[in-house]
Motif scaffolding. Structure first.
Motif, short mmCIF file in Angstrom:
data_model
loop_
_atom_site.label_atom_id
_atom_site.label_comp_id
_atom_site.label_asym_id
_atom_site.label_seq_id
_atom_site.Cartn_x
_atom_site.Cartn_y
_atom_site.Cartn_z
N SER A 1 0.31 3.74 -3.05
CA SER A 1 -0.55 4.84 -2.64
C SER A 1 -0.21 6.13 -3.39
O SER A 1 0.97 6.47 -3.58
CB SER A 1 -0.39 5.08 -1.14
N ASP B 1 0.82 -1.21 0.00
CA ASP B 1 0.00 0.00 0.00
C ASP B 1 0.86 1.27 0.00
O ASP B 1 0.50 2.26 -0.62
CB ASP B 1 -0.95 0.01 1.21
N LEU C 1 -2.96 5.78 5.91
CA LEU C 1 -2.31 4.49 5.71
C LEU C 1 -1.90 3.87 7.04
O LEU C 1 -2.03 2.66 7.24
CB LEU C 1 -1.08 4.67 4.81
#
Length: 93
Positions: free
Chosen positions: A27, A23, A84
């Motif tokens: 991202s 991620d 996140l």
């Protein structure tokens, strides 16, 4: 000491760290420069693994590698956006 224990738990728990790394790099909230710094740190340690304790001392030699990897991962968590961190339960690292 508590911070080191958290780093160690995060490294050992691959179910948590691998999705975070995926991620982090995918991202759009993470700046390109931040991703670049992270890649340089990771590749730099892989290419030039400066060991405080040689790896042939088994447990002690691996311990410093885990500490450095934990430090790099902790820096990545610090640079990650709050969303996140919350998604992966890392808001208190």
């Amino acid at each position: 000491m508590l911070r080191f224990v958290r780093r160690l738990k995060f490294l050992v728990n691959f179910k948590k760290s691998v999705p975070f790394l995926k991620d982090f790099f995918l991202s759009k909230e993470v700046r390109l420069a931040t991703k670049g710094i992270s890649v340089v740190l990771i590749i730099g340690y892989i290419l030039f693994p400066f060991d405080i304790i040689p790896d042939f001392l088994l447990v002690f030699g691996i311990f410093d590698d885990v500490a450095v990897a934990g430090f790099i991962l902790q820096q990545m968590v610090k640079m990650a956006p709050e969303a996140l961190k919350e998604k992966h339960g890392l808001y208190k690292t």
